[in-house]
Enzyme design. Structure first.
Site, PDB file in Angstrom:
ATOM      1  N   GLY A   9      43.360  30.812 125.451  1.00  0.00           N
ATOM      2  CA  GLY A   9      44.249  31.763 126.110  1.00  0.00           C
ATOM      3  C   GLY A   9      44.187  33.122 125.441  1.00  0.00           C
ATOM      4  CB  ALA A  10      42.255  36.099 126.124  1.00  0.00           C
ATOM      5  CB  SER A  12      51.234  38.219 124.519  1.00  0.00           C
ATOM      6  OG  SER A  12      51.316  38.834 125.780  1.00  0.00           O
ATOM      7  CG  LEU A  13      52.624  34.426 121.344  1.00  0.00           C
ATOM      8  CD1 LEU A  13      53.353  33.174 120.888  1.00  0.00           C
ATOM      9  CD2 LEU A  13      52.960  35.571 120.417  1.00  0.00           C
ATOM     10  N   GLY A  14      47.970  34.509 121.983  1.00  0.00           N
ATOM     11  CA  GLY A  14      46.594  34.092 121.658  1.00  0.00           C
ATOM     12  C   GLY A  14      45.836  35.233 120.997  1.00  0.00           C
ATOM     13  CG  ASN A 105      60.125  29.701 124.288  1.00  0.00           C
ATOM     14  OD1 ASN A 105      60.657  29.118 123.339  1.00  0.00           O
ATOM     15  ND2 ASN A 105      60.705  30.710 124.910  1.00  0.00           N
ATOM     16  CB  ALA A 131      52.472  40.100 121.051  1.00  0.00           C
ATOM     17  CE  LYS A 184      62.988  31.718 120.831  1.00  0.00           C
ATOM     18  NZ  LYS A 184      61.652  31.607 121.364  1.00  0.00           N
ATOM     19  CD  GLU A 264      56.951  29.822 129.011  1.00  0.00           C
ATOM     20  OE1 GLU A 264      55.914  29.290 128.591  1.00  0.00           O
ATOM     21  OE2 GLU A 264      57.676  30.536 128.278  1.00  0.00           O
TER      22      GLU A 264
END
Ligand code: NAD
Ligand code: KPL
Length: 305
Positions: A9-10, A12-14, A105, A131, A184, A264
């Site tokens: 996965g490119a 935000s987090l990746g 998440n 991000a 969370k 999500e």
């Protein structure tokens, strides 16, 4: 040569993880969806990380899920709703001692992935880093934070935490990762849907304190019933603190809806309601919140799962 980090996965987090690992000189492979995305990526110079206003590009090698290279260490950086299908495509490439780091998440996707690859060690993460993408293959590091990692079935920390140290990714091994994920989830359930329904920033919920308090009571009841009493401690105070501290921000769910992206919800409020039903727990306000949110998403033509 140390074990390569395969980053699925490119987004935000990746990209945030791949660029920091690459910057530390660690071997990283980016896995993009298909041959077209691979060609698009190869036409760019690499992955760009924008930090403190400065952009740096890293030539991280990329591949598609069909590549033949075995995968020993896989960072799954998709959205929760994509994790299971994304890992299913990579399952034939996983080595017998493979380890997966799941950055999703909410709850539910981690169990689905673990059931799919029972031979692999699955490590869950809960992150407060922030991000966002401001272009293709380009990510802005917007909020410095912390990532907790843990394996509910195995308390021993993996040796590759040294790589995170080298990459300056702030982290801690957690022996109670499930409690962190539930806490969370509860925060997200108390805040995010209401920001969507009231069309407000997090701080706007200061005008809806009773509604927030009622939800916190029901969420605490759920946490206690499902064996997570520590996640219920002072939940309402924590929710109020987060609302205050992030008053100027829009919640992640608000941003998804505003940008007409799938949310999500199934892994947050949907998961909470599903677990309540499983425990035969009647939580009327949480259920009503889910129905209102689902109705709202339908009215906008967005998926409600
Ligand atoms: P994102 O949408 O920016 O990135 C996900 C990427 O995964 C996309 O590029 C998508 O194309 C890719 N992907 C999906 N399926 C794929 C497949 N089969 N093969 C290859 N690539 C595939 O999402 P994100 O913001 O990075 O969020 C990832 C997870 O981290 C979410 O669960 C999110 O809630 C959580 N999270 C995000 C942040 C943040 O600041 N962005 C902070 C904390 C937690
Ligand atoms: O995590 C969040 C989100 O927006 O997803 C906070 C800021 C805690 C609100 O629930």
């Amino acid at each position: 040569m140390s074990t390569p980090w395969h980053v699925l996965g490119a987004g935000s987090l990746g990209t945030l993880w791949a660029t920091r690992l690459a910057r530390a000189g660690l071997p990283v492979r980016l896995i993009v969806r298909d041959a077209q995305r691979l060609r698009d990526y190869q036409a760019a110079d690499g992955l760009t990380l924008v930090e403190h206003g400065e952009a740096n590009t890293y030539a991280v090698p990329a591949q598609t899920p069909d590549d033949a290279e075995p995968i020993r260490r896989l960072l799954v950086a998709s959205k929760a709703y994509d994790a299971e299908s994304a890992v299913a495509r990579l399952a034939p490439r996983l080595t017998a001692d493979a380890e997966l780091i799941l950055l999703q998440n909410g709850l539910g996707s981690q169990d689905a992935v673990a059931a799919l690859v029972p031979q692999a060690r699955c490590i869950s993460a809960s992150s407060t880093e922030g991000a966002f993408r401001d272009g293709d293959w380009r990510v802005v590091f917007a909020g410095h934070g912390f990532t907790w990692l843990g394996d509910a079935g195995h308390p021993v920390a993996p040796i590759w935490l040294d790589d995170l140290q080298a990459a300056k990714i702030p982290h801690e091994w957690s022996t109670d990762i499930l409690t962190r994920l539930w806490r969370k989830l509860a925060l997200n359930c108390a805040i995010n849907p209401l920001t969507v329904l009231h069309n407000c920033r997090n701080g706007g919920l200061e005008q809806h304190q009773c509604e927030v308090a009622t939800l916190c009571n029901e969420l605490a009841e759920l946490l206690e019933r499902c064996g997570q009493p520590a996640a219920a401690v002072n939940l309402q105070q924590e929710v109020e603190r987060v609302i205050h501290a992030t008053a100027a921000n829009y919640s992640s769910m608000y941003q998804d809806v505003a940008n007409q992206r799938r949310t999500e919800i199934s892994y947050l409020l949907g998961h909470a309601c599903k677990v309540a039903t499983r425990h035969q727990l009647n939580l009327p306000h949480l259920k009503q919140l889910q129905q209102r949110l689902v109705g709202h998403l339908h009215s906008l033509g967005l998926p409600s799962d």
